[in-house]
Design a protein around this motif. Structure first.
Motif, PDB file in Angstrom:
ATOM      1  N   GLN A 123      -4.928 -48.714  22.277  1.00 10.47           N
ATOM      2  CA  GLN A 123      -6.138 -48.873  22.758  1.00 10.47           C
ATOM      3  C   GLN A 123      -7.288 -48.325  21.701  1.00 10.47           C
ATOM      4  O   GLN A 123      -6.885 -47.608  20.924  1.00 10.47           O
ATOM      5  N   GLY A 124      -7.927 -49.065  21.667  1.00 16.03           N
ATOM      6  CA  GLY A 124      -9.227 -48.848  20.630  1.00 16.03           C
ATOM      7  C   GLY A 124      -8.791 -49.271  19.376  1.00 16.03           C
ATOM      8  O   GLY A 124      -7.781 -50.264  19.206  1.00 16.03           O
ATOM      9  N   ASP A 125      -9.638 -48.926  18.331  1.00 13.17           N
ATOM     10  CA  ASP A 125      -9.267 -49.465  16.905  1.00 13.17           C
ATOM     11  C   ASP A 125      -9.798 -48.462  15.978  1.00 13.17           C
ATOM     12  O   ASP A 125     -10.185 -47.357  16.378  1.00 13.17           O
ATOM     13  N   SER A 126      -9.797 -48.930  14.724  1.00 15.51           N
ATOM     14  CA  SER A 126     -10.180 -47.614  13.605  1.00 15.51           C
ATOM     15  C   SER A 126     -11.517 -47.351  13.807  1.00 15.51           C
ATOM     16  O   SER A 126     -11.759 -46.265  13.540  1.00 15.51           O
ATOM     17  N   ALA A 127     -12.184 -48.285  14.128  1.00 16.59           N
ATOM     18  CA  ALA A 127     -13.667 -48.072  13.951  1.00 16.59           C
ATOM     19  C   ALA A 127     -14.035 -46.799  15.140  1.00 16.59           C
ATOM     20  O   ALA A 127     -15.085 -46.074  14.970  1.00 16.59           O
ATOM     21  N   ALA A 128     -13.341 -47.235  16.194  1.00 13.52           N
ATOM     22  CA  ALA A 128     -13.769 -46.206  17.331  1.00 13.52           C
ATOM     23  C   ALA A 128     -12.903 -44.805  17.070  1.00 13.52           C
ATOM     24  O   ALA A 128     -13.283 -43.838  17.451  1.00 13.52           O
ATOM     25  N   ALA A 129     -11.840 -44.981  16.232  1.00 13.27           N
ATOM     26  CA  ALA A 129     -11.257 -43.809  16.161  1.00 13.27           C
ATOM     27  C   ALA A 129     -11.974 -43.003  15.118  1.00 13.27           C
ATOM     28  O   ALA A 129     -11.841 -41.599  15.127  1.00 13.27           O
ATOM     29  N   LEU A 130     -12.513 -43.472  13.983  1.00 11.29           N
ATOM     30  CA  LEU A 130     -13.215 -42.800  12.883  1.00 11.29           C
ATOM     31  C   LEU A 130     -14.440 -42.563  13.058  1.00 11.29           C
ATOM     32  O   LEU A 130     -15.280 -41.978  12.181  1.00 11.29           O
ATOM     33  N   ALA A 131     -15.251 -42.978  14.143  1.00 11.20           N
ATOM     34  CA  ALA A 131     -16.674 -42.730  14.580  1.00 11.20           C
ATOM     35  C   ALA A 131     -17.001 -41.354  14.460  1.00 11.20           C
ATOM     36  O   ALA A 131     -16.105 -40.334  15.059  1.00 11.20           O
ATOM     37  N   ALA A 132     -18.067 -40.989  14.436  1.00 10.03           N
ATOM     38  CA  ALA A 132     -18.697 -39.388  14.259  1.00 10.03           C
ATOM     39  C   ALA A 132     -18.131 -38.869  15.885  1.00 10.03           C
ATOM     40  O   ALA A 132     -18.643 -39.498  17.163  1.00 10.03           O
ATOM     41  N   GLY A 133     -17.624 -37.639  15.938  1.00  2.00           N
ATOM     42  CA  GLY A 133     -17.536 -37.081  16.994  1.00  2.00           C
ATOM     43  C   GLY A 133     -15.969 -37.639  17.842  1.00  2.00           C
ATOM     44  O   GLY A 133     -15.964 -37.329  19.096  1.00  2.00           O
ATOM     45  N   ARG A 134     -15.623 -38.559  17.309  1.00  2.00           N
ATOM     46  CA  ARG A 134     -14.336 -39.349  17.910  1.00  2.00           C
ATOM     47  C   ARG A 134     -13.011 -38.724  17.294  1.00  2.00           C
ATOM     48  O   ARG A 134     -12.967 -38.446  16.084  1.00  2.00           O
ATOM     49  N   LEU A 135     -12.016 -38.858  17.865  1.00  2.00           N
ATOM     50  CA  LEU A 135     -10.425 -38.974  17.503  1.00  2.00           C
ATOM     51  C   LEU A 135      -9.598 -39.768  17.917  1.00  2.00           C
ATOM     52  O   LEU A 135      -9.713 -40.576  19.006  1.00  2.00           O
ATOM     53  N   ALA A 136      -8.430 -40.016  17.400  1.00  2.00           N
ATOM     54  CA  ALA A 136      -7.277 -40.641  17.836  1.00  2.00           C
ATOM     55  C   ALA A 136      -6.081 -40.007  17.871  1.00  2.00           C
ATOM     56  O   ALA A 136      -6.073 -38.855  17.170  1.00  2.00           O
ATOM     57  N   MET A 137      -5.181 -40.272  18.770  1.00  2.00           N
ATOM     58  CA  MET A 137      -3.927 -39.543  18.936  1.00  2.00           C
ATOM     59  C   MET A 137      -2.975 -40.741  19.392  1.00  2.00           C
ATOM     60  O   MET A 137      -3.270 -41.630  19.903  1.00  2.00           O
ATOM     61  N   ASP A 138      -1.518 -39.974  19.320  1.00  2.00           N
ATOM     62  CA  ASP A 138      -0.365 -41.023  19.592  1.00  2.00           C
ATOM     63  C   ASP A 138      -0.265 -41.117  21.373  1.00  2.00           C
ATOM     64  O   ASP A 138      -0.613 -40.068  21.989  1.00  2.00           O
ATOM     65  N   LYS A 139      -0.083 -42.434  21.663  1.00  2.00           N
ATOM     66  CA  LYS A 139      -0.090 -42.511  23.197  1.00  2.00           C
ATOM     67  C   LYS A 139       0.850 -41.779  23.919  1.00  2.00           C
ATOM     68  O   LYS A 139       0.504 -41.434  24.989  1.00  2.00           O
ATOM     69  N   ASP A 140       1.922 -41.748  23.314  1.00  2.00           N
ATOM     70  CA  ASP A 140       3.046 -40.822  23.864  1.00  2.00           C
ATOM     71  C   ASP A 140       2.557 -39.314  24.362  1.00  2.00           C
ATOM     72  O   ASP A 140       2.614 -38.869  25.419  1.00  2.00           O
ATOM     73  N   PHE A 141       2.008 -38.956  23.199  1.00  2.00           N
ATOM     74  CA  PHE A 141       1.544 -37.322  23.286  1.00  2.00           C
ATOM     75  C   PHE A 141       0.490 -37.421  24.341  1.00  2.00           C
ATOM     76  O   PHE A 141       0.315 -36.489  25.351  1.00  2.00           O
ATOM     77  N   ALA A 142      -0.313 -38.509  24.281  1.00  2.00           N
ATOM     78  CA  ALA A 142      -1.645 -38.434  25.355  1.00  2.00           C
ATOM     79  C   ALA A 142      -1.062 -38.528  26.708  1.00  2.00           C
ATOM     80  O   ALA A 142      -1.452 -37.809  27.492  1.00  2.00           O
ATOM     81  N   GLU A 143      -0.084 -39.570  26.705  1.00  2.00           N
ATOM     82  CA  GLU A 143       0.412 -39.587  28.303  1.00  2.00           C
ATOM     83  C   GLU A 143       1.146 -38.239  28.785  1.00  2.00           C
ATOM     84  O   GLU A 143       1.112 -37.864  29.834  1.00  2.00           O
ATOM     85  N   ASP A 144       1.874 -37.607  27.779  1.00  2.00           N
ATOM     86  CA  ASP A 144       2.492 -36.398  28.268  1.00  2.00           C
ATOM     87  C   ASP A 144       1.336 -35.198  28.715  1.00  2.00           C
ATOM     88  O   ASP A 144       1.827 -34.142  29.347  1.00  2.00           O
ATOM     89  N   HIS A 145       0.375 -35.478  28.081  1.00  2.00           N
ATOM     90  CA  HIS A 145      -0.666 -34.119  28.478  1.00  2.00           C
ATOM     91  C   HIS A 145      -2.125 -34.865  29.365  1.00  2.00           C
ATOM     92  O   HIS A 145      -2.944 -34.050  29.343  1.00  2.00           O
ATOM     93  N   GLY A 146      -1.643 -36.133  29.638  1.00  2.00           N
ATOM     94  CA  GLY A 146      -3.011 -36.499  30.619  1.00  2.00           C
ATOM     95  C   GLY A 146      -4.115 -36.758  29.997  1.00  2.00           C
ATOM     96  O   GLY A 146      -5.270 -36.798  30.574  1.00  2.00           O
ATOM     97  N   VAL A 147      -3.886 -37.373  28.571  1.00  2.00           N
ATOM     98  CA  VAL A 147      -5.197 -37.602  28.049  1.00  2.00           C
ATOM     99  C   VAL A 147      -5.488 -39.175  28.070  1.00  2.00           C
ATOM    100  O   VAL A 147      -4.556 -40.044  28.107  1.00  2.00           O
TER     101      VAL A 147
END
Length: 447
Positions: A190-214
């Protein structure tokens, strides 16, 4: 023996199957260790029961190739299955470890090569040889290098992230400049590099996100080095096979501007460089190396260099494998020599009778050598079969960390089998020589 070996072997096989289908690294690793231990014990227990069927196959061509000498050598190896199994056990254990570790290391090498090909899009990466960050002045000199086109900086920092499920994870995160897509290939769920690197944003691995409800849009409290706190919004989820690395749980990264805002003063960990239009990669490399000549610890690497770096690191594991192989060979040689020497003593009268009815000394030595070879190859076949199973299961554990490629080093396996036959020949030299020098009449009179 058959019942006990079967029960222990079934338990070990169940553990290895559980390891292969497990989705958690910790439980898969535990099941792998249990499965390796139980299957090894089961093979040692059941080894004598496998002697007859396996050696009949391995020595099946001996009568056709060597006539009656080949037939007698095969049958001699079958006389005492317990002794043959015990003799081959030392070589079997060593080669099982060698086989398993060879498959694991070959799979790691292939996986890293694939990941480097998939993810690295820059012509060159400039890094410290020991991966320690370097001063900004070096980056400035890289930008000013003749032929350097796009230059993208990256930094690393330690953060603590509070997650929706209540966990607080300390990890290493990366910061990149906005041109990340020009020097790296990243797959997003989901998303792209522009969304991941925007000010106040971050990106993470989808499996890690699913495991922690993100989810995309989740606001996460993040604590940076120095105690600065921020609430960053998840802008993208990545779908990389190796998003997580050692000390980098979650595969988290954000824009370099965000990193410098909350953890200012950091040094660059890596600089990605593409050649300018009209400049060849070879010319740019030469210019970069000239620029960095005053900084011997800072190195210029391309895709081939990264692959070689990984190969060299995995080679350390292979050196351990070869050390185990050498130890296994020494132990196996001693065991086979001892067994053959004892066998020659026990068959003294028989050897004398064979010599009396026309068996030549050369034929006697050949018979003992063939017996030794089939025992050594028997141990090698069992060990390598067991090691291949262990190696495949180990690769399944590594796949949970993104190393999904399976590689079987067939060349190494064939070389080990041939080497085992040579070990058998070497181990038989002294017992065969002793047998051939027996006095025929004294041997016949031996009780």
């Amino acid at each position: 023996r058959a019942v006990l070996g079967s029960v222990v072997g079934a338990a070990g096989a169940a553990a290895l199957v559980g390891c292969a289908v497990s989705s958690r690294t910790s439980s898969a690793a535990s099941l792998l260790g249990l499965g390796v231990l139980l299957t090894l014990i089961a093979t040692v227990i059941a080894g004598p029961l496998l002697v007859r069927p396996v050696i009949r196959v391995l020595g099946g061509a001996f009568p056709a190739l060597f006539g009656s000498i080949g037939r007698m050598s095969q049958r001699n190896a079958l006389r005492n299955p317990r002794r043959t199994g015990a003799t081959a056990a030392a070589l079997m254990v060593g080669l099982a470890l060698v086989g398993g570790m060879s498959v694991a290391s070959a799979s790691m090498t292939k996986s890293f090569d694939q990941q480097i090909d998939k993810t690295l899009g820059a012509d060159f990466v400039v890094q410290n040889s020991n991966f320690v960050p370097f001063p900004r002045e070096i980056t400035d000199k890289i930008r000013d290098t003749a032929g350097a086109g796009l230059v993208v900086r990256s930094q690393f920092t330690t953060i603590a992230v509070s997650l929706p499920d209540g966990d607080r994870v300390k990890t290493t995160a990366a910061g990149y400049e906005p041109e990340l897509d020009e020097v790296a290939h990243i797959t997003y769920a989901q998303g792209d590099s522009a969304a991941a690197l925007a000010a106040g944003r971050l990106a993470m691995d989808k499996d890690f996100a699913e495991d922690h409800g993100v989810r995309v849009g989740s606001a996460l409290p993040v604590e940076f080095q120095g105690g600065r706190r921020a609430e960053l919004t998840v802008g993208a989820l990545t779908d990389q096979e190796s998003a997580e690395g050692f000390g980098a749980q979650g595969g988290i990264y954000f824009g370099l501007g965000t990193l410098e805002k909350y953890a200012p003063g950091g040094q660059d960990a890596a600089v990605y460089v593409n050649a300018a239009s009209g400049t060849s990669a070879d010319d740019l490399r030469g210019n970069l190396e000239e620029t960095l000549d005053p900084y011997p610890q800072v190195q210029v690497r391309d895709i081939a260099d990264y692959k070689q770096l990984v190969h060299d690191q995995i080679a350390v594991l292979l050196y351990l494998v070869y050390a185990l192989l050498g130890l296994a060979i020494v132990i196996a040689v001693l065991g086979v020599v001892n067994t053959l020497a004892l066998s020659v003593v026990e068959r003294t009268r028989e050897i004398g009778l064979l010599r009396a009815i026309g068996l030549a000394r050369r034929q006697l030595r050949r018979m003992i050598r063939l017996e030794s070879v089939v025992i050594a190859v028997f141990g090698a076949v069992l060990g390598l079969a067991l090691g291949l199973v262990w190696g495949v299961c180990t690769q399944q554990v590594l796949a949970l960390q993104g190393m999904t490629a399976l590689a079987i080093p067939w060349g190494t396996i064939v070389a080990v089998v041939i080497g085992s036959a040579v070990v058998g020949i070497v181990a038989a030299l002294l017992p065969a020589l002793r047998a051939s020098r027996m006095n025929v009449l004294a041997a016949i009179a031996h009780e």
